[in-house]
Design an enzyme around this catalytic site. Structure first.
Site, PDB file in Angstrom:
ATOM      1  N   ASP A   2       0.862  -1.173   0.000  1.00 18.42           N
ATOM      2  CA  ASP A   2       0.000   0.000   0.000  1.00 18.42           C
ATOM      3  C   ASP A   2       0.906   1.233   0.000  1.00 18.42           C
ATOM      4  O   ASP A   2       2.051   1.170   0.454  1.00 18.42           O
ATOM      5  CB  ASP A   2      -0.884  -0.042   1.246  1.00 18.42           C
ATOM      6  CG  ASP A   2      -1.854   1.118   1.307  1.00 18.42           C
ATOM      7  OD1 ASP A   2      -2.401   1.476   0.257  1.00 18.42           O
ATOM      8  OD2 ASP A   2      -2.047   1.665   2.406  1.00 18.42           O
ATOM      9  N   ASP A  28      -1.733  -1.756   6.116  1.00 17.36           N
ATOM     10  CA  ASP A  28      -1.955  -1.334   7.500  1.00 17.36           C
ATOM     11  C   ASP A  28      -2.824  -2.302   8.280  1.00 17.36           C
ATOM     12  O   ASP A  28      -3.069  -2.109   9.461  1.00 17.36           O
ATOM     13  CB  ASP A  28      -2.552   0.075   7.555  1.00 17.36           C
ATOM     14  CG  ASP A  28      -3.906   0.161   6.852  1.00 17.36           C
ATOM     15  OD1 ASP A  28      -4.504  -0.898   6.572  1.00 17.36           O
ATOM     16  OD2 ASP A  28      -4.351   1.293   6.578  1.00 17.36           O
ATOM     17  N   ASP A  45      -6.764  -2.937   4.216  1.00 14.26           N
ATOM     18  CA  ASP A  45      -6.111  -3.911   3.355  1.00 14.26           C
ATOM     19  C   ASP A  45      -6.391  -5.357   3.771  1.00 14.26           C
ATOM     20  O   ASP A  45      -5.788  -6.280   3.220  1.00 14.26           O
ATOM     21  CB  ASP A  45      -4.593  -3.679   3.366  1.00 14.26           C
ATOM     22  CG  ASP A  45      -4.236  -2.273   2.925  1.00 14.26           C
ATOM     23  OD1 ASP A  45      -4.795  -1.815   1.923  1.00 14.26           O
ATOM     24  OD2 ASP A  45      -3.404  -1.636   3.596  1.00 14.26           O
TER      25      ASP A  45
END
Length: 752
Positions: free
Chosen positions: A442, A640, A644
Site C-alpha cells: 500500500d 496497514d 487492506d
C-alpha cells in the site's frame, strides 16, 4: 460408514475435542488427526483462569493439567511462558539422573574389572554373589530412575502411537529382564545363550547405562528447550513491577502494575521503564523502543506522543495517561503472539510426520530381523549376540531428533524475530515467506510517512480559499480518511473556525458529502464530482500538474457547483528507497497498489522504481493480489491491516505494517511493529535462515538414523569384527537430539 460432520462456531471459553480421543483438543472446529471424526465443542473455563499444557511437538494436544503427550510421550509444557517458571519435568529428570549415575558407577566398575588382568572383583566375590550385587544396583536405576520411560512406552502402545519411548522401554527392559532371569533362574537358558565356559552374560550395566544416558539426554534436551523460550522470558522481564501513579489531588505514590487502570496519570522518571501503553500529556523525553521495533535509536516524545509499556525512558521526565493495561498492552500481545506461533506447525513438518508414522514400526521390525539373523547365523553364543544387537538397534534408532528438528527451529526463529520487531503469527507464514517473489504494498503509511500535509488550496471562480478550506475541514472532521488529519491541521494553522456538519455520508473509494450552512458540500475524486453533477475542467491542468509532483488532489463541490481543489502531499519514507532497492536485489518484484489517481501513483512509483496499480478501491486490492497469483507469483501483501484486510488474507503471506501500539496484529501472518519496509527484508532473511536451519536438522536426523541402524545391526562385524555396544548406542541417540537442538539455538544469534 460416512464420517460425522458438525457445524460449530468458535467462541471464547470454548474448546473442541474428539468423542473417541478426548486427549485431542483444539481451539477451532476441525477433524481429529487420529480417527478423522469431527471435533465437538465442549465448554471450558476461560483460558485466563487456568493453565493449559501442550506438547512442544504436537500442539494439537492440549490439557488442563501436566502429563505426557499420548502421541510422542514428551512431557506437556505450559502454553503460557512466565518469566520465572520452573520446569518440574527438568527437576524430576535431573534427580533421577543423578541417582542413576550414583548406582551405575559400581556396575561400570564390575564391567571394568572383568577386562582388567586378574579380574580383581570377580576374585573377591563369587560369581553368584556378584550377579546379585549387580541386580541390587541395577534395579533402582531401571525401575525407579527409568520408570517414566516405561510409563510412556506403555502409554504409546495403549494409544497405538509408537514413539521413542516405545523403543527405549523395549530395549532397556529386554536387557534388564533377561539379566534378572539369568540371575534368578539360570537353568532355563539353553546352551545357545552361554559362552564357551557355560556362563550366562549379564547386561545389568547395559540396562543401567542406557537408562542413565537417556536421562542425561532428557536433562540436556529440557535445558536446551527452555532456552528456546528465552526471547519470551526476556520480553516478560521488560515489564516493570510498579508504577508511580498521580492521584486526583496531585499526590504521587508507587503502586503495583496490576493496580493501574485505564485513564490513570503516571509519572515516568529518568531511566525508568514505561509501565504501560498510553500517551504523553506533560513533559518530554527520549525513549528507547528497541524492545518493540528493533531500532536502537531513542525516539523523542512530547505531549500527545504514544508510549509503549516496557520501553525505557531516557534523561527526561514526563506524565502519561494509561490507555491500555494488562493483557491489552502491546508487550502482552507480543508475548501471546510469539507463544502461539511457537506452537504452530510448519508445512515442512509433514515430511517428518509421515516418516515418524512408519519409523518406529520399521525399527521394531528391523530389531526383530536383527535378532533372527544373529540367532541363526551369528557366532556363539547365538542368542546372547542376537539380544545385544537387537537392543542396540532399538536404542540407537529413537526418532527424537527427527521429531525435534522442525519445532525447535520454529520456536527459536519466532523468538528471534520478536526481538527485532518481527512478529510471526504462524509457522506456515515463516516457511512460505522465503519463496515469495512479489511484494504488493500500500502507498500511504507503507511507502510514505503516513503523515500527509496540506500543500495547496485552489478555489474555482466565484469561491475564495478561506471558504473552501473551512468547508472541506469541517466536512473532513467527521471522516476517518488518512488525508483528513492533514486538512484539519492546515485549517488550524490558518486559524479557520469549523462549522457544524449535517447529513454526513462517506462514499467508499470516492469521497464524503455533507450539509454545511444549508449547502451540500462534496469532497473527493473526479468520479464523485461527476456523480454530483459538477465539472472540474477549469482546473484539470492544474490538478494534473500537482499529481505529477506526487500530490493527492481532491475536488470540492458546493450545491452541485465546482468549488475548487485541495492538494495534500505525503512524503516518501527515507527508508523506502533503500529498502526497495534491496528487495529488488533479492529478486522480489515490488508492486504499489493505491487508490490514488494514475498520475499521482506514477510519480511516486517513478521515484521508487517500482510497478504500480492506481485507482484501486480498497475492496479491489484483493483482486490485484489474485491477478498476480494467477500469473504464477508467490505474493506477500504489506498494508496497514485494516482497509487492506481482504488483500492480506488472499496473499500467500500477509504483512501487517504497524506503528507502536496501533499495530494490527490480528491481521496477516507477519506483523512488523515499526511499520518499516526494512523490516520486510529482515523477515525474509529470518525465513530463509530458519528454513535452512530446519533442513539441516532434518538432514542430520535422517542421516543419523540411516547410518546408525545398520551399524547397530552389526553390518561391520563380518568384515571388521566390530559390534555397537547398546551403551554406545544410547549415548549416540541422546546426543543426536542435543545436536539438533544446539543447531536450532544458533538462530538466536543470527544477523538479520
Amino acid at each position: 460408514m460416512p464420517m460425522a460432520t458438525t457445524t460449530s462456531v468458535s467462541a471464547p471459553g470454548m474448546t473442541f475435542t474428539c468423542p473417541m480421543h478426548p486427549e485431542v483438543q483444539a481451539e477451532k472446529p476441525g477433524s481429529c488427526p487420529k480417527c478423522g471424526m469431527a471435533l465437538e465443542p465442549v465448554e471450558i473455563a476461560p483460558a485466563s483462569n487456568r493453565t493449559e499444557y501442550t506438547c512442544p511437538m504436537h500442539p494439537e494436544i492440549v490439557r488442563d493439567q501436566p502429563g505426557n503427550c499420548p502421541i510422542c510421550g514428551m512431557a506437556l509444557e505450559p502454553r503460557a511462558v512466565s518469566a520465572d517458571s520452573a520446569n518440574p519435568e527438568l527437576v524430576s529428570m535431573t534427580r533421577r539422573f543423578w541417582v542413576a549415575v550414583a548406582l551405575t558407577v559400581p556396575l561400570l566398575a564390575v564391567m571394568l574389572s572383568d577386562v582388567l588382568p586378574g579380574h580383581p572383583l570377580q576374585h573377591l566375590l563369587t560369581g553368584q554373589r556378584l550377579a546379585w550385587l549387580e541386580f541390587a544396583f541395577a534395579t533402582p536405576v531401571v525401575l525407579w530412575a527409568g520408570w517414566p520411560f516405561f510409563e510412556r512406552g506403555w502409554a504409546s502402545i495403549v494409544h497405538r502411537s509408537p514413539n521413542m519411548f516405545t523403543l527405549i522401554a523395549i530395549g532397556a527392559g529386554s536387557a534388564y529382564l533377561y539379566s534378572v532371569a539369568a540371575v534368578v533362574a539360570p537353568g532355563i537358558f539353553p546352551q545357545t545363550f552361554r559362552d564357551m565356559s557355560g556362563n550366562l552374560a549379564l547386561y545389568f550395566e547395559a540396562a543401567s547405562v542406557i537408562t542413565a544416558l537417556v536421562l542425561l539426554g532428557q536433562v540436556l534436551e529440557l535445558k536446551a528447550r527452555s532456552q528456546t523460550s528465552s526471547a519470551i522470558k526476556a520480553l516478560l522481564g521488560l515489564a516493570p513491577k510498579t508504577a508511580r501513579r498521580i492521584s486526583q489531588d496531585g499526590k504521587e505514590a508507587d503502586v503495583a502494575l496490576s493496580e493501574v487502570q485505564v485513564g490513570d496519570r503516571i509519572r515516568v522518571r529518568p531511566g525508568e521503564k514505561v509501565p504501560t501503553d498510553g500517551s504523553v500529556i506533560e513533559g518530554r523525553s527520549s525513549v528507547d523502543e528497541s524492545m518493540v521495533s528493533g531500532e536502537p535509536i531513542p525516539v523523542e516524545k512530547a505531549a500527545g506522543a504514544k508510549v509503549v509499556g516496557g520501553t525505557i525512558n531516557g534523561t527526561g521526565s514526563f506524565v502519561m495517561k494509561a490507555e491500555r493495561v494488562g493483557a491489552d498492552t502491546l508487550l502482552a500481545q507480543i508475548v501471546k503472539m510469539v507463544s502461539e506461533a511457537q506452537r504452530t506447525r510448519a508445512p515442512i513438518q509433514r515430511l517428518a510426520d509421515r516418516v515418524a508414522k512408519f519409523f518406529v514400526p520399521a525399527v521394531l521390525v528391523s530389531s526383530g530381523i536383527t535378532f533372527a539373523v544373529w540367532a541363526i547365523f551369528g557366532p556363539q553364543p547365538h542368542y546372547a549376540h542376537a539380544l545385544v544387537n537387537a537392543v542396540a538397534v532399538l536404542i540407537i534408532a529413537c526418532p527424537c531428533a527427527l521429531g525435534l528438528a522442525t519445532p525447535m527451529s520454529i520456536m527459536v526463529g519466532t523468538g528471534r524475530g520478536a526481538g527485532e520487531g518481527i512478529l510471526i503469527r504462524n509457522a506456515e507464514s515463516l516457511e512460505i515467506f522465503e519463496k515469495v517473489n512479489t511484494l504488493v504494498v500500500d502507498k500511504t503509511g507503507t511507502l510514505t510517512e503516513g503523515r500527509p500535509r496540506l500543500t495547496e488550496v485552489i478555489p474555482a471562480e466565484g469561491f475564495d480559499a478561506t471558504y473552501l478550506l473551512q468547508s472541506v475541514a469541517s466536512l473532513e472532521k467527521a471522516s476517518e480518511h488518512p488525508l483528513a488529519a492533514a486538512i484539519l491541521a492546515g485549517a488550524r494553522e490558518k486559524k479557520i473556525e469549523l462549522v457544524p456538519v449535517a447529513d454526513f455520508q462517506s462514499i467508499t473509494g470516492k469521497g464524503v458529502t455533507g450539509t454545511l450552512q444549508s449547502k451540500r458540500i462534496g469532497v473527493g475524486n473526479a468520479a464523485l464530482i461527476e456523480e454530483l453533477g459538477a465539472s472540474s475542467e477549469t482546473l484539470q491542468a492544474r490538478a494534473e500538474g500537482l499529481r505529477k509532483e506526487g500530490q493527492t488532489v481532491m475536488f470540492v463541490t458546493s450545491d452541485g457547483r465546482f468549488a475548487g481543489l485541495i492538494a495534500v502531499a505525503d512524503p516518501i519514507k527515507e527508508s523506502a528507497v533503500q529498502a526497495i532497492q534491496q528487495l529488488k536485489q533479492a529478486g522480489i518484484r515490488v508492486v504499489m497498489v493505491t487508490g490514488d489517481n494514475h498520475t499521482t501513483a506514477a510519480a511516486v512509483a517513478q521515484k521508487l522504481g517500482i510497478d504500480f496499480e492506481a485507482d484501486v478501491l480498497p475492496e479491489k486490492k484483493a483482486d490485484v493480489v489474485k491477478k498476480l497469483q494467477s500469473q504464477g507469483a508467490v505474493v506477500a501483501m504489506a498494508g496497514d491491516g485494516v482497509n487492506d484486510a481482504p488483500a492480506l488474507a488472499h496473499a500467500q503471506v500477509g504483512i501487517a505494517m504497524g506503528t507502536g501500539t496501533d499495530v494490527a496484529m490480528e491481521t496477516g501472518g507477519i506483523t512488523l511493529v515499526k511499520g518499516d519496509l526494512r523490516g520486510i527484508l529482515k523477515a525474509r532473511r529470518l525465513s530463509q535462515r530458519t528454513m535452512r536451519n530446519i533442513r539441516q536438522n532434518l538432514f542430520f536426523a535422517f542421516f543419523y538414523n540411516a547410518l546408525g541402524v545398520p551399524l547397530a545391526a552389526g553390518v561391520l562385524y563380518p568384515v571388521f569384527g566390530l559390534l555397537l555396544n547398546p551403551m554406545i548406542a544410547a549415548a549416540a541417540m541422546s546426543f543426536s537430539s542435543i545436536s539438533v537442538i544446539a543447531n536450532a539455538l544458533r538462530l538466536r544469534t543470527t544477523k538479520l
